[in-house]
Design an enzyme around this catalytic site. Structure first.
Site, PDB file in Angstrom:
ATOM      1  CD  GLU A 124      -2.891  -1.149   2.371  1.00  0.00           C
ATOM      2  OE1 GLU A 124      -2.572  -0.534   3.412  1.00  0.00           O
ATOM      3  OE2 GLU A 124      -3.992  -1.713   2.231  1.00  0.00           O
ATOM      4  CD  GLU A 268      -3.589  -6.238   3.583  1.00  0.00           C
ATOM      5  OE1 GLU A 268      -4.268  -5.521   4.359  1.00  0.00           O
ATOM      6  OE2 GLU A 268      -2.368  -6.067   3.399  1.00  0.00           O
TER       7      GLU A 268
END
Length: 487
Positions: A124, A268
């Protein structure tokens, strides 16, 4: 004639049943294995948990040697990772990327011992909260890592990618068809997705329905739990859950960026069990039940109806040393507790036959001792600073507002804080002093459903000692960056 018809119908029923069972058995759930814990379980114990629960895929956040070696000869598909703190090194010098691939990919893939399929370059890295700390380094790091993989001869079987948070795209109208990549990172993302396309690599995105509810209390809860009570019409397409809507917002973003056909992996997705009023085991089980039912249906999204989801659950275990900057729930994403014990019934196959998953075996704990507030104390003036110290350096997320132990009275909350600090510090006698406010007891201090845990004895090996030198450096860099954006 009637008998023949009966046997035909019976055979057809059995055939359809077998097809259904085979279809359900084909669901392969992946999990995220994080190690940001004060007392991590040994890698061998975690790998045995994966095997016991028939988990076929695992996503790591580094390439920790102990973890990767423990996965050898298991047949479990692995995604290793270059941490954000190493992106600059990978981007500036190709030699660094080549050395990293040699040590963390080639070492295991050359003899087939570890089934490494993906290398995550960063995690990320374009989060808004990082304030562009990794924006310029991510693409060149990806180029170098993929080049090193190719030159090592594994380019056809091992793919480099960049797991991105869903905040890299947005829709001003909240309709998927208005989806587009954020203007501040669009240029970098376009370069990344073209490289992914050219190397037949997937786009990895992290989607969190819980955060939609956390950020907006008025968010329709049934939309997060796959309950079909609320739907959104976007042209001729109908959306009744946040996963489909978010996924197709990404598809529209990719289409507008000129790369519409990338394979998408959900890197995720999950639901936390503590640290917030909406984070509890009951809600987590409800979320996973809905998610698994969705996956077992083999129905994709309105834009890709024939697609089968590729999903990694977040996470496998709780991590009590994670930053709580995003929220106090951040340390409680695990399906299993810190010690590898299950929290709620679940069926990883997606068939809906929920039962308690198989927990960690042969876990070594510290002695049955708890640090509690000494109720004989008369002077309470020292309590506030000592309570703050215990929470700042320990873990008080379970006594946050709305959390599992928030109902405890004030003195018992102080005991909870003291005990967490004491356990994290390996039950050291000095860790249960607090300027004379605390004492050690051998009677279990747990109250009702509020667990006062005994920590895992990680064989006196600290978390930092278990990491490779490069992972230690990356951890420190990430910590500094996280501190910086919190200031």
């Amino acid at each position: 004639m009637a008998r023949a018809a009966f046997f035909f119908l019976f055979s057809l029923l059995v055939f359809n049943f077998l097809i259904l069972m085979i279809s359900a058995a084909d669901i392969e759930i992946g999990v995220n294995w994080g190690n940001i814990a004060s007392h991590p379980l040994p890698a061998k114990i975690i790998v045995q948990m994966l095997k016991d629960n028939n988990i076929k895929k695992v996503k790591l956040f580094d390439a920790d040697a102990a973890s990767v070696k423990a996965l050898a000869h298991t047949g479990i598909e692995v995604m290793v990772a270059v941490p954000n703190g190493m992106l600059l090194d990978m981007a500036t010098e190709y030699r660094n990327a080549k050395d990293w691939v040699k040590a963390n990919v080639t070492e295991y893939v050359k003899d087939g011992s570890v089934k490494i399929k993906y290398v995550a370059v960063g995690n990320e890295p374009f989060l808004k909260s990082y304030n562009d700390s990794f924006t310029k380094d991510t693409y060149p790091a990806l180029v170098h890592i993929q080049k090193a993989i190719d030159e090592a001869g594994f380019g056809k079987t091992v793919k480099a990618t960049v797991p991105l948070n869903a905040d890299v795209y947005e829709s001003k109208s909240n309709l998927p068809s208005d989806g587009a990549f954020r203007s501040d990172v669009k240029g970098e993302i376009v370069k990344i997705i073209k490289l992914l396309r050219d190397h037949d690599a997937p786009f990895v995105v992290n989607i969190y329905p819980f955060l939609s509810l956390y950020d907006n209390p008025d968010f329709p809860i049934e939309f997060a739990f796959f309950e079909h009570g609320r739907s959104v019409q976007d042209g001729n397409l109908n959306y009744d859950n946040v996963l489909d809507a978010n996924h197709d917002t990404l598809l529209w973003s990719l289409k507008k960026a000129g790369v519409p056909d990338l394979k998408i992996i959900i890197g995720e997705i999950g639901w936390p069990t503590d640290g917030h009023k909406a984070a509890n085991s009951k809600s987590a089980q409800k979320f996973y039940d809905g998610l698994f039912k969705k996956l077992a249906s083999k129905q994709g999204t309105p834009m890709r109806p024939k697609m089968e989801f590729d999903v990694y659950l977040f996470g496998f275990l709780d991590e009590d040393a994670k930053s709580i900057a995003p929220g106090k729930f951040e340390r409680h994403w695990g399906i299993f507790r810190y010690d590898g014990q299950p929290k709620f019934p679940i069926d990883f196959s997606g068939r809906g036959h929920n039962k308690m998953p198989i927990g960690a075996k042969n876990v070594k704990y510290y002695d049955k001792r708890w640090c509690v507030f000494d109720k004989g104390v008369k002077d309470f003036s020292l309590v506030p600073p000592q309570f703050k110290k215990a929470c700042d350096e320990g873990d008080c997320t379970a006594i946050a507002d709305g959390a599992s132990c928030s109902w405890l009275d004030n003195l018992t909350q102080i005991s909870y804080a003291f005990n967490m600090y004491y356990q994290i510090n390996k039950q050291d006698d000095d860790a249960c002093d607090f300027d004379g406010l605390a004492l050690v007891e051998k009677k279990n201090a747990s109250v009702g459903n509020c667990l006062f845990p005994i920590q895992v004895d990680s064989s006196a090996v600290s978390w930092m000692k278990m990491k490779s030198p490069t992972a230690i450096v990356a951890t420190i860099v990430n910590a500094v960056i996280s501190f910086t954006w919190l200031m």
